[in-house]
Scaffold this motif. Structure first.
Motif, mmCIF file in Angstrom:
data_model
loop_
_atom_site.group_PDB
_atom_site.id
_atom_site.type_symbol
_atom_site.label_atom_id
_atom_site.label_comp_id
_atom_site.label_asym_id
_atom_site.label_seq_id
_atom_site.Cartn_x
_atom_site.Cartn_y
_atom_site.Cartn_z
ATOM 1 N N ASN A 129 0.788 -1.187 0.017
ATOM 2 C CA ASN A 129 -0.045 -0.075 0.107
ATOM 3 C C ASN A 129 0.949 1.461 -0.002
ATOM 4 O O ASN A 129 0.329 2.392 -0.050
ATOM 5 C CB ASN A 129 -1.067 0.164 1.277
ATOM 6 N N ALA A 130 2.202 1.097 0.040
ATOM 7 C CA ALA A 130 2.961 2.387 0.229
ATOM 8 C C ALA A 130 2.836 3.134 -1.217
ATOM 9 O O ALA A 130 2.786 2.548 -2.176
ATOM 10 C CB ALA A 130 4.437 2.121 0.549
ATOM 11 N N PRO A 131 3.168 4.444 -1.356
ATOM 12 C CA PRO A 131 3.151 5.229 -2.401
ATOM 13 C C PRO A 131 4.436 4.977 -3.172
ATOM 14 O O PRO A 131 5.700 4.759 -2.624
ATOM 15 C CB PRO A 131 2.924 6.550 -2.053
ATOM 16 N N ALA A 132 4.277 4.711 -4.720
ATOM 17 C CA ALA A 132 5.639 4.596 -5.588
ATOM 18 C C ALA A 132 5.583 5.768 -6.583
ATOM 19 O O ALA A 132 4.594 5.946 -7.270
ATOM 20 C CB ALA A 132 5.604 3.180 -6.068
ATOM 21 N N GLN A 133 6.599 6.341 -6.450
ATOM 22 C CA GLN A 133 6.597 7.365 -7.451
ATOM 23 C C GLN A 133 7.327 6.717 -9.044
ATOM 24 O O GLN A 133 8.414 6.197 -8.777
ATOM 25 C CB GLN A 133 7.884 8.427 -7.104
ATOM 26 N N LEU A 134 6.689 6.961 -9.973
ATOM 27 C CA LEU A 134 7.220 6.328 -11.217
ATOM 28 C C LEU A 134 6.976 7.298 -12.268
ATOM 29 O O LEU A 134 6.601 8.255 -12.178
ATOM 30 C CB LEU A 134 6.038 5.186 -11.677
ATOM 31 N N ARG A 135 7.956 7.198 -13.377
ATOM 32 C CA ARG A 135 7.871 7.897 -14.388
ATOM 33 C C ARG A 135 7.325 6.906 -15.708
ATOM 34 O O ARG A 135 8.080 5.894 -16.058
ATOM 35 C CB ARG A 135 9.412 8.550 -14.996
ATOM 36 N N MET A 136 6.448 7.507 -16.315
ATOM 37 C CA MET A 136 6.124 6.758 -17.629
ATOM 38 C C MET A 136 6.551 7.560 -18.855
ATOM 39 O O MET A 136 6.225 8.650 -19.042
ATOM 40 C CB MET A 136 4.346 7.193 -17.620
ATOM 41 N N VAL A 137 7.051 6.843 -19.489
ATOM 42 C CA VAL A 137 7.751 7.079 -20.819
ATOM 43 C C VAL A 137 7.257 6.371 -22.027
ATOM 44 O O VAL A 137 6.967 5.337 -22.144
ATOM 45 C CB VAL A 137 9.334 6.773 -20.756
ATOM 46 N N THR A 138 7.154 7.105 -22.952
ATOM 47 C CA THR A 138 6.911 6.816 -24.349
ATOM 48 C C THR A 138 7.903 7.114 -25.289
ATOM 49 O O THR A 138 8.156 8.187 -25.418
ATOM 50 C CB THR A 138 5.227 7.203 -24.990
ATOM 51 N N LEU A 139 8.452 6.093 -25.976
ATOM 52 C CA LEU A 139 9.244 6.527 -27.109
ATOM 53 C C LEU A 139 8.621 6.111 -28.317
ATOM 54 O O LEU A 139 7.900 5.043 -28.921
ATOM 55 C CB LEU A 139 10.495 5.517 -26.876
ATOM 56 N N TYR A 140 8.720 7.289 -29.382
ATOM 57 C CA TYR A 140 7.928 7.181 -30.560
ATOM 58 C C TYR A 140 8.813 6.451 -31.850
ATOM 59 O O TYR A 140 10.017 6.389 -31.565
ATOM 60 C CB TYR A 140 7.645 8.468 -30.824
ATOM 61 N N PRO A 141 8.155 6.362 -32.781
ATOM 62 C CA PRO A 141 9.101 5.669 -33.790
ATOM 63 C C PRO A 141 9.985 6.851 -34.561
ATOM 64 O O PRO A 141 10.009 7.973 -34.046
ATOM 65 C CB PRO A 141 8.027 5.312 -35.032
ATOM 66 N N PRO A 142 11.078 5.994 -35.111
ATOM 67 C CA PRO A 142 11.792 7.057 -35.705
ATOM 68 C C PRO A 142 11.412 8.026 -36.596
ATOM 69 O O PRO A 142 10.325 7.941 -37.195
ATOM 70 C CB PRO A 142 12.896 6.093 -36.640
ATOM 71 N N GLY A 143 11.648 9.472 -36.313
ATOM 72 C CA GLY A 143 11.227 10.466 -37.103
ATOM 73 C C GLY A 143 10.271 11.269 -36.267
ATOM 74 O O GLY A 143 10.077 12.451 -36.435
#
Length: 151
Positions: free
Chosen positions: A72-86
């Motif tokens: 139940n503890a809070p977790a700090q996360l980073r959500m990353v999206t890498l897009y196609p070349p270009g």
């Protein structure tokens, strides 16, 4: 005074992935790269797949659980999206957008299932190729899923 326990993330388990239906709400402000953030609720897996049709309005991503302690503890996360070349060519961006990221707080515990995904809601986001969705904690990549968008 009693110090709060420090949350420790052991790993992230991806529990399902693919194309989803979801109820979408307008999100918060756009991230620094100009990509709008959306809040979705009631995500439902329609098809487990990593091949996604390139269609406006489609949702894709994955559901996951954070394994660690204490429960139940809070977790700090980073959500990353890498897009196609270009990258993506947003009319409001000065250069192609190669990646997007934002921070979230989620709860540790197998009983909590969270969702990380993308909705293709702009014509300029309809870019075929490999889209990579990642979850990070600090400098540790905890999850990565690649979806190939095809016409």
């Amino acid at each position: 005074t009693c110090a709060l326990p420090i949350s420790q993330i052991t790993r992230i388990d991806v529990t399902e992935f693919g194309v989803y239906s979801a109820d979408q709400k307008q999100g918060g402000p756009s991230s620094a790269d100009g990509v709008p953030q959306r809040t979705v609720t009631h995500t439902r897996l329609l098809q487990q797949t990593r091949i996604v049709p390139l269609r406006k309005g489609i949702h894709f991503g994955f559901r996951y659980s954070i394994i660690g302690s204490p429960e139940n503890a809070p977790a700090q996360l980073r959500m990353v999206t890498l897009y196609p070349p270009g990258g993506l060519h947003s009319p409001s961006a000065h250069a192609p957008i190669q990646r997007s990221e934002f921070a979230v707080t989620r709860k540790i515990g197998e009983g909590y299932s969270s969702y990380h995904g993308v909705v293709l809601d702009f014509d300029w986001a309809l870019v075929p190729g490999d889209w990579t969705l990642e979850i990070w904690s600090g400098d540790h990549r905890l999850a990565s899923q690649v979806f190939t968008l095809v016409q």
